[in-house]
Design a protein around this motif. Structure first.
Motif, short mmCIF file in Angstrom:
data_model
loop_
_atom_site.label_atom_id
_atom_site.label_comp_id
_atom_site.label_asym_id
_atom_site.label_seq_id
_atom_site.Cartn_x
_atom_site.Cartn_y
_atom_site.Cartn_z
N UNK A 1 2.59 9.43 -9.40
CA UNK A 1 3.21 9.55 -10.73
C UNK A 1 2.27 9.10 -11.87
N UNK A 2 1.41 8.14 -11.58
CA UNK A 2 0.56 7.56 -12.63
C UNK A 2 -0.90 7.69 -12.24
N UNK A 3 -1.72 7.54 -13.21
CA UNK A 3 -3.16 7.56 -12.98
C UNK A 3 -3.60 6.20 -12.49
N UNK A 4 -4.77 6.12 -11.83
CA UNK A 4 -5.26 4.82 -11.35
C UNK A 4 -5.47 3.81 -12.48
N UNK A 5 -5.63 4.32 -13.75
CA UNK A 5 -5.88 3.37 -14.85
C UNK A 5 -4.60 2.86 -15.48
N UNK A 6 -3.45 3.33 -15.01
CA UNK A 6 -2.21 2.89 -15.63
C UNK A 6 -1.96 1.42 -15.34
N UNK A 7 -1.16 0.82 -16.16
CA UNK A 7 -0.90 -0.63 -16.06
C UNK A 7 -0.17 -0.97 -14.76
N UNK A 8 0.76 -0.16 -14.34
CA UNK A 8 1.55 -0.47 -13.14
C UNK A 8 0.68 -0.38 -11.88
N UNK A 9 -0.20 0.67 -11.83
CA UNK A 9 -1.09 0.80 -10.66
C UNK A 9 -2.05 -0.37 -10.59
N UNK B 1 0.83 -1.21 0.00
CA UNK B 1 0.00 0.00 0.00
C UNK B 1 0.87 1.26 0.00
N UNK B 2 2.01 1.16 0.63
CA UNK B 2 2.92 2.30 0.56
C UNK B 2 3.40 2.52 -0.88
N UNK B 3 3.67 1.45 -1.56
CA UNK B 3 4.07 1.56 -2.98
C UNK B 3 2.94 2.10 -3.84
N UNK B 4 1.71 1.70 -3.48
CA UNK B 4 0.55 2.20 -4.24
C UNK B 4 0.45 3.71 -4.11
N UNK B 5 0.66 4.19 -2.91
CA UNK B 5 0.58 5.64 -2.73
C UNK B 5 1.69 6.34 -3.53
N UNK B 6 2.83 5.73 -3.55
CA UNK B 6 3.93 6.34 -4.32
C UNK B 6 3.64 6.35 -5.84
N UNK C 1 9.64 -0.64 -13.83
CA UNK C 1 10.33 0.60 -14.20
C UNK C 1 10.97 0.49 -15.58
N UNK C 2 11.54 -0.68 -15.87
CA UNK C 2 12.14 -0.90 -17.21
C UNK C 2 11.09 -0.81 -18.31
N UNK C 3 9.92 -1.46 -18.06
CA UNK C 3 8.83 -1.42 -19.05
C UNK C 3 8.38 0.01 -19.28
N UNK C 4 8.31 0.79 -18.18
CA UNK C 4 7.90 2.18 -18.32
C UNK C 4 8.88 2.95 -19.21
N UNK C 5 10.16 2.75 -18.95
CA UNK C 5 11.16 3.46 -19.75
C UNK C 5 11.09 3.07 -21.23
N UNK C 6 10.99 1.73 -21.48
CA UNK C 6 10.90 1.27 -22.88
C UNK C 6 9.66 1.82 -23.57
N UNK C 7 8.55 1.88 -22.82
CA UNK C 7 7.31 2.41 -23.41
C UNK C 7 7.48 3.88 -23.77
N UNK C 8 8.11 4.63 -22.85
CA UNK C 8 8.32 6.05 -23.14
C UNK C 8 9.24 6.24 -24.34
#
Length: 748
Positions: free
Chosen positions: A311-319, A302-307, A378-385
């Motif tokens: 940075x991301x919207x609730x609909x993002x893949x990582x969230x 849950x701490x990670x969720x808040x973090x 984090x790697x997937x995020x960077x590659x996507x960007x």
């Protein structure tokens, strides 16, 4: 047999267009041979006089070889497109065009101006008239082309032997210059090429500048290289992204499995079921540790969720992935609480992990797994960007690509046009620098020769004059035969024009005809004073042939009644019908025991006595009553029509009284004992009684004199006799054979 049933209609003239046979040609030539000979001799004399008196000009000859022709160049044409060879298809038209250029008045005028009118006209009447000099050059120049070659043969004639060579040289120089002007024009065309070349150069520079700016804006040097690099980058990022997503799924599944294993221990219970300890006192320590680890992991997630939500919207893949993990941990926590209700009342289970004993080994492994998952995400995020950035660059390049390609195409076209115009301009300047005297596609096979006396044209004119006499003589002979002379001359004309059967063609009494008769008849004594019915007469052989033709005529038509009535009548004067009729009667009397009565209806008794050398001649009535009074030879009886009732012997009264009397005599004639009765009737004309008498005859023979009887008169006489219902035949008298007998035999 009824005579009317056996008579046939006269044949009609042949219809059709103009026809000329070889016999007609030979007849015309030999008939008018002296006209042809005289005109030919006159023509030859005129030709000889012209050849002797005509001036003999001097001439110079030269030859040019046209290897090819460079047609007028265009702004974008190439050298190959403009070359046309005389040997190729349409070569004759190319050479003809070049010869017309040589013989043009522009060339002649240019030569006259170059050489000088005074020099050209010095031995041709003198003066300095440019027009006369131009005409003299033009008329004296001849150009010819040997077939299937690219050669132009030039010949120039002039009265002055010293002028022919320089004038012909000037002609060639003027032609070469004019050839260049026509096929490769310069001057204004050079200005046009220069102007167009400058404009194309400016356009090309502007296009190159626009292309440079467009590439700078797109941040590329080469569109193709940039497009290739972007494609390779997108493909590499896609492969790395797919590998990271695969690894994330793999690690996520492993973490879930570890979480399930850590929450899968069953609670320990007292071996004594009747124990009365509280539930909290019965919870196993391992379950308590597991429960505390779950709570700790849930707090971390849950701490990670808040973090992440920062940075991301609730609909993002990582969230969404993290929330799925939180749901799994909460489910594991709920399963532990349901399985061990005493955990909720156990004080150790709710203590933080830091205040209790340190985290267990399982909790540390599970935390490491979730930490690794965070790194992969984090790697997937960077590659996507990075992929999004490369695609954005590719999209921007797409928007600029059409403009860059259009500029590149324009550059290629403008560069091609510029090079073509520049090459043509350079070629034109080189050709202009070479000059007309150095034309490379036309060579001199033979330079103008020194002047020599040229009698070729004089001979040709003399031969033409000589041949014209012969041609005019032949034309005159054919014109006379076909158009001018309207008389009947040959038996073939009688058959073609009148449509009549020719019973006999009797030659004129010339030396040649007498010789022919002598050759054909051994009994001919050539005694022209002998009566026509005697064998001593010169034409007795022809009368005999006429007799045979007449008998064959009656036999072919089945006319066997007696007597057979035969009438002869003439056209015009001196036609000879009386002599032929008496000769036919005499020859018919020689056949067996047949008796023949010859009745002359054209003269009175006195004239008949003179004609028959003073012998006593009876009238028709006397002859029918007493044959002895009319007999002049064996089986031959000759009488004449008796005089008119008013005692006049004028022949003009005969048509007024004879038909009525003759109608009364016909029954007597039919009842007589004669085999043949031959009548010599008056000439046929509008006032003649002959057409009325002809209706009583079995056959009527029109005697026409060759070369005297007009064809129109013969046609008119035939029409007058046409209503008689009697068969009409023809005898052509006094014919002349102009064609040699040997040639006639060869033609036949």
């Amino acid at each position: 047999m009824n005579r009317a049933q056996t008579q046939t209609r006269p044949s009609e003239p042949e219809s059709g267009g103009f026809s000329l046979s070889i016999d007609d040609i030979f007849y015309a030539l030999f008939r008018h041979k002296w006209k042809i000979v005289i005109l030919t001799v006159l023509g030859l004399g005129a030709a000889a006089a012209y050849y002797v008196t005509a001036p003999k000009p001097y001439a110079s000859v030269a030859q040019l070889l046209v290897r090819y022709v460079q047609e007028g160049q265009g702004p974008t044409s190439t050298g190959d497109e403009r070359i046309k060879s005389p040997d190729a298809r349409g070569g004759d038209s190319i050479i003809n065009a070049e010869m017309n250029i040589v013989k043009s008045l522009d060339i002649a005028r240019s030569v006259a101006e170059t050489v000088g009118p005074e020099r050209i006209l010095e031995n041709a009447g003198g003066g300095n008239d440019l027009g006369r000099a131009t005409s003299l050059v033009s008329n004296g120049l001849e150009a010819a082309n040997p077939k299937r070659t690219g050669i132009i043969s030039l010949r120039f004639q002039h009265p002055d032997a010293a002028m022919v060579q320089p004038i012909l040289n000037a002609v060639i120089e003027a032609y070469l210059k004019r050839h260049v002007e026509i096929h490769r024009p310069a001057g204004t065309f050079d200005d046009f090429l220069t102007q167009q070349t400058d404009q194309l150069r400016a356009r090309l520079a502007q296009t190159e500048e626009e292309l440079r700016k467009a590439r700078s804006k797109a941040g590329i040097i080469s569109l193709e290289d940039t497009r290739r690099a972007q494609s390779e980058s997108i493909n590499g990022l896609k492969r790395q992204l797919l590998d990271s997503q695969r690894l994330l799924a793999e690690k996520n599944a492993a973490a879930h499995q570890m979480l399930k294993l850590s929450s899968g221990a069953t609670p320990a219970t007292s071996t004594n079921p009747d124990s009365k300890e509280s539930p909290a006192q019965q919870v196993s320590p391992s379950i308590v540790d597991n429960y505390r680890n779950t709570l700790t992991l849930l707090a971390q997630l849950r701490e990670r969720e808040r973090a992440l939500l920062q940075q991301f919207t609730p609909e993002s893949t990582r969230v969404q992935s993290l929330r799925a993990q939180i749901a799994d941990v909460e489910q594991a926590k709920s399963d532990l609480e349901n399985a061990t209700p005493g955990l909720l009342t156990t004080p150790q289970a709710s203590l933080p992990l830091s205040t209790a004993q340190g985290p267990s080994q399982e909790t540390m492994s599970l935390a490491a797994s979730y930490a690794e998952l965070a790194g992969i995400e984090a790697t997937i995020k960077t590659l996507t960007e990075q992929l999004a950035q490369v695609r954005a660059e590719a999209a921007e390049l797409d928007s600029l690509e059409s403009n860059i390609q259009e500029l590149e195409r324009r550059k290629v076209i403008e560069e091609t046009n510029y090079r073509s115009f520049a090459a043509n301009l350079e070629r034109t300047r080189m050709e202009e620098a070479l000059g007309a005297g150095r034309v490379t596609n036309i060579s001199r096979i033979q330079n103008p020769s020194p002047g020599f006396q040229d009698v070729k044209k004089t001979k040709q004119i003399a031969m033409g004059i000589g041949a014209s006499g012969l041609v005019f003589g032949l034309a005159l002979a054919l014109a006379i035969e076909l158009f001018l002379d309207r008389t009947i001359r040959r038996a073939s004309q009688v058959e073609k024009k009148l449509g009549l059967d020719v019973f006999m063609s009797i030659p004129a009494r010339t030396r040649r005809a007498t010789k022919k008769v002598k050759e054909s008849s051994a009994l001919a004594l050539q005694n022209e004073s002998a009566p026509p019915w005697e064998p001593a007469n010169a034409l007795h052989a022809y009368y005999t042939a006429l007799r045979d033709r007449t008998i064959s005529f009656f036999e072919s038509r089945n006319l066997h009644h007696k007597p057979r009535l035969v009438a002869l009548t003439g056209l015009g004067k001196d036609h000879g019908a009386a002599e032929i009729a008496s000769g036919l009667a005499g020859c018919l009397s020689e056949t067996g025991e047949g008796k023949v009565l010859f009745v002359d209806m054209t003269t009175n008794q006195g004239a008949a006595q003179q004609f028959y050398q003073g012998q006593s001649v009876s009238s028709i009535d006397e002859a029918l009553q007493s044959e002895d009074k009319a007999k002049v030879a064996s089986n031959l009886y000759v009488v004449s029509n008796e005089g008119t009732t008013n005692g006049s012997h004028d022949g003009s009264t005969l048509p007024l009284i004879l038909p009525k009397r003759f109608s009364h005599l016909v029954p007597k004639l039919r009842a007589s004992d004669f085999d043949y009765i031959i009548f010599n009737l008056p000439p046929v004309n509008n006032l003649s009684v002959t057409p009325r008498l002809a209706q009583h005859m079995d056959v009527v023979l029109m005697v026409m004199e060759a070369e005297k009887t007009d064809a129109y008169s013969a046609e008119k006489a035939k029409a007058l006799l046409g209503n008689s219902k009697a068969h009409i035949g023809a005898i052509l008298n006094k014919t002349k054979d102009y064609v040699p007998r040997s040639l006639i035999k060869e033609l036949n």
